[in-house]
Motif scaffolding. Sequence first.
Motif, short mmCIF file in Angstrom:
data_model
loop_
_atom_site.label_atom_id
_atom_site.label_comp_id
_atom_site.label_asym_id
_atom_site.label_seq_id
_atom_site.Cartn_x
_atom_site.Cartn_y
_atom_site.Cartn_z
N LYS A 115 0.82 -1.21 0.00
CA LYS A 115 0.00 0.00 0.00
C LYS A 115 0.86 1.26 0.00
O LYS A 115 0.44 2.31 -0.50
CB LYS A 115 -0.94 -0.02 1.20
N ALA A 116 2.07 1.17 0.56
CA ALA A 116 2.94 2.35 0.61
C ALA A 116 3.40 2.76 -0.79
O ALA A 116 3.33 3.94 -1.15
CB ALA A 116 4.15 2.07 1.51
N ILE A 117 3.85 1.79 -1.59
CA ILE A 117 4.35 2.14 -2.92
C ILE A 117 3.20 2.57 -3.83
O ILE A 117 3.34 3.52 -4.61
CB ILE A 117 5.14 0.96 -3.53
N MET A 118 2.06 1.89 -3.74
CA MET A 118 0.92 2.26 -4.57
C MET A 118 0.35 3.61 -4.13
O MET A 118 0.04 4.47 -4.97
CB MET A 118 -0.16 1.18 -4.47
N GLY A 119 0.25 3.82 -2.82
CA GLY A 119 -0.26 5.10 -2.33
C GLY A 119 0.66 6.25 -2.69
O GLY A 119 0.20 7.33 -3.08
N ALA A 120 1.98 6.04 -2.57
CA ALA A 120 2.93 7.09 -2.93
C ALA A 120 2.81 7.46 -4.39
O ALA A 120 2.84 8.65 -4.77
CB ALA A 120 4.35 6.63 -2.61
N ALA A 121 2.66 6.45 -5.26
CA ALA A 121 2.54 6.73 -6.70
C ALA A 121 1.26 7.49 -7.01
O ALA A 121 1.28 8.47 -7.78
CB ALA A 121 2.57 5.41 -7.47
N LEU A 122 0.15 7.07 -6.42
CA LEU A 122 -1.13 7.74 -6.69
C LEU A 122 -1.13 9.18 -6.19
O LEU A 122 -1.59 10.10 -6.89
CB LEU A 122 -2.27 6.95 -6.04
N VAL A 123 -0.61 9.40 -4.99
CA VAL A 123 -0.58 10.76 -4.43
C VAL A 123 0.32 11.65 -5.27
O VAL A 123 -0.01 12.82 -5.55
CB VAL A 123 -0.13 10.72 -2.95
N CYS A 124 1.48 11.14 -5.68
CA CYS A 124 2.38 11.94 -6.52
C CYS A 124 1.72 12.29 -7.84
O CYS A 124 1.82 13.44 -8.31
CB CYS A 124 3.68 11.18 -6.76
N LEU A 125 1.07 11.33 -8.46
CA LEU A 125 0.42 11.58 -9.76
C LEU A 125 -0.71 12.61 -9.62
O LEU A 125 -0.85 13.50 -10.46
CB LEU A 125 -0.12 10.28 -10.32
N SER A 126 -1.50 12.48 -8.56
CA SER A 126 -2.57 13.46 -8.35
C SER A 126 -2.02 14.82 -7.98
O SER A 126 -2.53 15.86 -8.42
CB SER A 126 -3.52 12.96 -7.25
N GLY A 127 -0.94 14.84 -7.19
CA GLY A 127 -0.31 16.11 -6.83
C GLY A 127 0.27 16.84 -8.04
O GLY A 127 0.26 18.08 -8.09
N LEU A 128 0.74 16.07 -9.01
CA LEU A 128 1.30 16.67 -10.23
C LEU A 128 0.22 17.00 -11.26
O LEU A 128 0.53 17.57 -12.30
CB LEU A 128 2.33 15.72 -10.85
N GLY A 129 -1.01 16.62 -10.98
CA GLY A 129 -2.10 16.92 -11.90
C GLY A 129 -2.26 15.90 -13.01
O GLY A 129 -3.05 16.13 -13.94
N ASP A 130 -1.57 14.77 -12.95
CA ASP A 130 -1.68 13.75 -13.99
C ASP A 130 -2.87 12.83 -13.78
O ASP A 130 -3.31 12.16 -14.73
CB ASP A 130 -0.41 12.91 -14.04
N LEU A 131 -3.37 12.75 -12.56
CA LEU A 131 -4.46 11.82 -12.24
C LEU A 131 -5.45 12.54 -11.32
O LEU A 131 -5.04 13.20 -10.36
CB LEU A 131 -3.88 10.59 -11.53
N PRO A 132 -6.75 12.44 -11.62
CA PRO A 132 -7.74 13.09 -10.76
C PRO A 132 -7.67 12.57 -9.32
O PRO A 132 -7.43 11.37 -9.10
CB PRO A 132 -9.07 12.73 -11.42
N TRP A 133 -7.90 13.47 -8.37
CA TRP A 133 -7.82 13.08 -6.97
C TRP A 133 -8.89 12.05 -6.61
O TRP A 133 -8.68 11.23 -5.70
CB TRP A 133 -7.95 14.31 -6.07
#
Length: 252
Positions: free
Chosen positions: A134-152
């Motif tokens: 969950k740490a690696i998947m959560g880190a990737a999702l949060v980074c992508l959403s923070g960069l605007g590449d993926l909706p929150w």
Amino acid sequence: MTGVPASAAGGSSGAQGARSSAAASDGARSEVSGSASGPESAGRAPRGAKIAAAAVNQASVWNVANLLTMLRLLLVPGFVALMLADGGYDPAWRSLAWAAFAVAMITDLFDGHLARTYNLVTDFGKIADPIADKAIMGAALVCLSGLGDLPWWVTAVILGRELGITLLRFLVIRYGVIPASRGGKLKTLTQGVAVGMYVLALTGWLATLRFWVMAAAVVLTVATGLDYVRQAIVLRRRGIAERAAALEEREA
């Protein structure tokens, strides 16, 4: 004529007779004790063998499965640093971040398999493995959403489902264990592929393809989450019914 005195002969034959009777009695005792302890010893291993078996069955924390889990945990901060390097949009840094993410996903496939196949399951692994996942998947999702590449909302749905199902497993653990389904494994694979494609700086038709892969991952995330809730409800009802039946049987 030289001969052996009668007393000596008697003493010699007496000694031999004593030794023979002692051996016979020892044999009888061993035979009796063997017959008495035979069934018990057949069903119970020697004390030394038990200690040796316990030493073999107790896997070391520093086994290869746990080392892969530790590697995945260490990759999380490295992945975040690579993902956000130079503003988070440099294709070279994103490629390195994808490599770190790919290694983490590959180790996730192998550590559990190795632990189950070679009896390397430990309490540390039971706790650390899901945390690393969950740490690696959560880190990737949060980074992508923070960069605007993926909706929150996508990040919220996926992480909310993962945390919710983990909590649900703990709530019904006294009634039984909810096994991992094929749909859950497919969900994990689809999530990994989709997030990996978003980590890479893709353009053109590949960028369109990753959108649909992520859409499939979200659908599988929700569908398998609802299925786990259904299994938890059935498991709880069955556990309560079995306890009530056992109580009635004891009272009767």
